[in-house]
Design an enzyme around this catalytic site. Sequence first.
Site, PDB file in Angstrom:
ATOM      1  N   ASP A   1       0.825  -1.212   0.000  1.00  0.00           N
ATOM      2  CA  ASP A   1       0.000   0.000   0.000  1.00  0.00           C
ATOM      3  C   ASP A   1       0.865   1.270   0.000  1.00  0.00           C
ATOM      4  O   ASP A   1       2.015   1.255   0.448  1.00  0.00           O
ATOM      5  CB  ASP A   1      -0.880   0.045   1.261  1.00  0.00           C
ATOM      6  N   ASP A   2       0.246   2.346  -0.455  1.00  0.00           N
ATOM      7  CA  ASP A   2       0.734   3.726  -0.272  1.00  0.00           C
ATOM      8  C   ASP A   2       1.809   4.171  -1.265  1.00  0.00           C
ATOM      9  O   ASP A   2       2.278   5.302  -1.181  1.00  0.00           O
ATOM     10  CB  ASP A   2       1.245   3.989   1.156  1.00  0.00           C
TER      11      ASP A   2
ATOM     12  N   HIS B   1      -6.096   3.074  -4.107  1.00  0.00           N
ATOM     13  CA  HIS B   1      -6.011   3.319  -2.653  1.00  0.00           C
ATOM     14  C   HIS B   1      -6.381   4.778  -2.350  1.00  0.00           C
ATOM     15  O   HIS B   1      -5.783   5.393  -1.483  1.00  0.00           O
ATOM     16  CB  HIS B   1      -4.603   2.982  -2.174  1.00  0.00           C
TER      17      HIS B   1
ATOM     18  N   HIS C   1      -5.153   9.383   0.229  1.00  0.00           N
ATOM     19  CA  HIS C   1      -5.202   8.653   1.499  1.00  0.00           C
ATOM     20  C   HIS C   1      -6.196   9.231   2.505  1.00  0.00           C
ATOM     21  O   HIS C   1      -5.865   9.463   3.676  1.00  0.00           O
ATOM     22  CB  HIS C   1      -3.801   8.577   2.123  1.00  0.00           C
TER      23      HIS C   1
ATOM     24  N   HIS D   1       3.784  -2.328   2.992  1.00  0.00           N
ATOM     25  CA  HIS D   1       3.806  -0.971   2.426  1.00  0.00           C
ATOM     26  C   HIS D   1       5.085  -0.761   1.624  1.00  0.00           C
ATOM     27  O   HIS D   1       6.152  -1.182   2.076  1.00  0.00           O
ATOM     28  CB  HIS D   1       3.714   0.084   3.532  1.00  0.00           C
TER      29      HIS D   1
HETATM   30 ZN   LIG Z   1      -2.640   3.259   3.103  1.00  0.00          ZN
END
Ligand SMILES: [Zn+2]
Length: 202
Positions: free
Chosen positions: A33-34, A84, A88, A172
């Site tokens: 993620d991210d 995603h 955020h 991540h």
């Molecule tokens: Zn995230």
Amino acid sequence: MRFFRPLLLAKLFYPDAVFRIRTSEKILYLTFDDGPDPGSTPLILEILEQKNAKAVFFCNGKAAEAYPALVGTIRKQGHMVGNHCYDHLNGWRTSNDRYCNEVDRASVFTSDRIFRPPYGRMKQQQYRLLRRKYKIFMWDLMSYDYDRNFGAQRTLNAVKSKMRPGSVIVFHDKPSSSSFLMLRDFLEFSAARGYRFDIPAF
Ligand SMILES: [Zn+2]
């Protein structure tokens, strides 16, 4: 207190979301993620390539817009790109209109099929609206690789002890993540126990 598995409440709130993929085979679904992040995503991609592992990258729309070549590389290497949100957002603190618009905005640069809410947080109405368009993808196992107080070794121990067939595992690909330090070990450990690493068929 750290919860490695999602709370039962999350499964009740988001009944159609994917938490774990039903399979009797030893398959793990790695997710990052991210990202994308030019300082960390290439390192993760290199490790995955070496170990012949596929993963889903739930990209931040803003970062994906800034680094389209990196998103292209993720896809070229056989991984999947997921949505995603654009920046955020925490669904609990965001109006339904704004939240859904920001997910749609991110879809242009990431995915219009598969979405993971940041922090796993959506209001009921947001969930109902978004699930019409996207497969909502939660997780079976949170690694806490983003938590500096937890550390790489404990992250490694946790995922080793809690993984199971069909587990969707959250890592991540951002500079502060400890996944760089433990990912190779984890992939070797899992492969030695007969696991392979695949992307979901959506
Ligand atoms: Zn995230």
